[in-house]
Design an enzyme around this catalytic site. Structure first.
Site, PDB file in Angstrom:
ATOM      1  N   ASP A  84       0.218  -0.236  43.690  1.00 16.58           N
ATOM      2  CA  ASP A  84       0.158   0.616  42.506  1.00 16.58           C
ATOM      3  C   ASP A  84      -1.209   0.439  41.879  1.00 16.58           C
ATOM      4  OD1 ASP A  84       2.594   1.750  42.947  1.00 16.58           O
ATOM      5  OD2 ASP A  84       3.579   0.902  41.199  1.00 16.58           O
ATOM      6  N   TYR A  87      -2.607   4.690  38.675  1.00 19.61           N
ATOM      7  CA  TYR A  87      -1.513   5.397  37.985  1.00 19.61           C
ATOM      8  C   TYR A  87      -2.007   6.749  37.479  1.00 19.61           C
ATOM      9  CZ  TYR A  87       1.399   1.238  37.972  1.00 19.61           C
ATOM     10  OH  TYR A  87       2.173   0.169  38.350  1.00 19.61           O
ATOM     11  N   ASN A 122       4.158   2.563  45.539  1.00 19.87           N
ATOM     12  CA  ASN A 122       4.822   3.864  45.506  1.00 19.87           C
ATOM     13  C   ASN A 122       4.041   4.878  44.663  1.00 19.87           C
ATOM     14  OD1 ASN A 122       6.028   1.824  43.577  1.00 19.87           O
ATOM     15  ND2 ASN A 122       6.822   3.694  42.628  1.00 19.87           N
ATOM     16  N   HIS A 216       4.170  -4.438  48.437  1.00 16.71           N
ATOM     17  CA  HIS A 216       4.255  -3.963  47.055  1.00 16.71           C
ATOM     18  C   HIS A 216       5.627  -4.225  46.453  1.00 16.71           C
ATOM     19  CE1 HIS A 216       3.764  -1.704  43.427  1.00 16.71           C
ATOM     20  NE2 HIS A 216       4.792  -0.904  43.731  1.00 16.71           N
ATOM     21  N   HIS A 225      13.240  -3.447  38.536  1.00 17.29           N
ATOM     22  CA  HIS A 225      13.632  -2.890  39.826  1.00 17.29           C
ATOM     23  C   HIS A 225      14.640  -3.766  40.569  1.00 17.29           C
ATOM     24  CE1 HIS A 225      10.943   0.477  39.634  1.00 17.29           C
ATOM     25  NE2 HIS A 225       9.876  -0.291  39.501  1.00 17.29           N
ATOM     26  N   HIS A 251       5.177  -4.381  41.972  1.00 24.04           N
ATOM     27  CA  HIS A 251       6.227  -3.400  41.709  1.00 24.04           C
ATOM     28  C   HIS A 251       6.923  -3.651  40.375  1.00 24.04           C
ATOM     29  CE1 HIS A 251       8.602   0.016  42.653  1.00 24.04           C
ATOM     30  NE2 HIS A 251       9.717  -0.614  42.912  1.00 24.04           N
ATOM     31  N   HIS A 253       6.744  -5.104  36.781  1.00 25.65           N
ATOM     32  CA  HIS A 253       5.586  -5.376  35.937  1.00 25.65           C
ATOM     33  C   HIS A 253       5.798  -6.669  35.159  1.00 25.65           C
ATOM     34  CE1 HIS A 253       4.442  -0.807  35.908  1.00 25.65           C
ATOM     35  NE2 HIS A 253       4.639  -1.302  37.121  1.00 25.65           N
TER      36      HIS A 253
END
Length: 338
Positions: A84, A87, A122, A216, A225, A251, A253
């Protein structure tokens, strides 16, 4: 008149075929390999940061400043990015100013002008993936090395970088989710099968003291997640089979360390490079060693016998330290056992 092949000729053909099989040896994994030198004493030091690319916002610049300070103190050899990188939707192309605004103009400290070994997240897949993987962005900033999956060979340690996004079902099946750039990935089943075989083969071949897998997505996580069930099913058995020491990811945070209850694997999340998720906590069945729902990064120092992890917050304060001593054994060759 029909001429038959003699028994002697057939025997020679058979022998040559057998020799060809044995001499060719096992298939070499197709993953690209990068040689990373160690320090003169054989040690390594590095930083790990993930989920960062927000043009300096959400304290990204503050974290970057502290990374520069700690990087100088540790005399780091390289940086790992757990994905990531840009962004919200990756890069739009090779000329997207987000590359410099979120990377080159942020991580300016001299100590951070080392190789950055980077995997895709992602959010990166929502943009032009081929741009992020291209030589064009490396010409803008040579530090940035991003590939789908690859290996960094650093003598005492092998780092296996794995492209985890294609493993996750919802990115392929959820019509309400974002568009993803699956060029060079589709068909999915073939891609995942080949990547899994390559990782299995590469881990099997590795003779490094430390085996570290970087992806990731989370394997184990107590944050937003949580665990990634597709990785637990498809990748974790491979890691266990080849005695991987550490799985490092982003992934979620946050910063966290989780110990497996059924293997020696240690899970480290370093996804606090910019925006953090305060208050997200989902306990799982493994052993939680440390959790911080704020911004920060991680350092790792490796020697042939020891690994030392440290988590820092956005102000460079030490939040948590953990170490592991490695007992290195040699398998002795006993002719009598043959």
């Amino acid at each position: 008149m029909v001429t038959s092949i003699s028994d002697t000729t057939m025997a020679l053909v058979l022998i040559l075929s057998i020799l060809l099989v044995f001499c060719s040896g096992p298939a070499i994994a197709e993953l690209t390999r990068i040689d990373q030198p160690t320090k003169s004493d054989g040690s390594l030091s590095l930083l790990v940061v993930g989920d960062w690319g927000r043009r300096g916002n959400y304290n990204q610049s503050l974290v970057a400043t502290q990374m520069g300070r700690i990087g100088e103190e540790l005399d780091i050899d390289f940086v790992i990015s757990t994905g990531d990188n840009f962004y919200e939707n990756g890069l739009t192309g090779v000329n997207d100013t987000a590359f410099e605004e979120s990377f080159s103009n942020i991580y300016t400290a001299k100590s951070l002008h080392k190789p950055w070994y980077t995997v895709l997240g992602n959010h990166d897949y929502r943009g032009d993936v081929l741009a992020q993987l291209s030589d064009a962005v490396r010409r803008i900033d040579p530090r940035f090395t991003c590939m789908r999956s690859f290996i960094v060979n650093a003598e005492i340690a092998d780092f296996f970088f794995v492209d985890t996004t294609p493993f996750v079902n919802k990115y392929w099946t959820d019509p309400e989710d974002h568009h993803y750039d699956w060029r060079e990935v589709s068909p999915r089943e073939t891609y995942i099968e080949n990547l899994s075989k390559d990782l299995d083969s590469a881990l099997k071949e590795s003779v490094a003291t430390w085996k570290i897998v970087v992806g990731h997505h989370t394997m184990r996580s107590v944050s937003e997640h949580g665990d990634t069930k597709e990785l637990l099913k498809s990748l974790l058995p491979i890691l266990k089979a080849h005695e991987v020491d550490f799985y490092v990811n982003g992934h979620d945070h946050c910063l966290q360390h989780i110990s497996s209850i059924d293997s020696p694997i240690q899970y480290f999340t370093s996804g606090g490079g910019s925006k953090a998720w305060r208050g997200a906590f989902r306990p799982n069945s493994d052993m939680l060693q440390f959790f911080y729902d704020g911004q920060g990064f991680m350092s790792l120092r490796l020697s042939p016998l020891e690994a030392n992890f440290v988590f820092y917050d956005a102000f460079g304060r030490v939040l948590y330290e953990w170490g592991l001593a490695k007992v290195v054994t040699r398998k002795l060759f006993h002719p009598a056992a043959m």
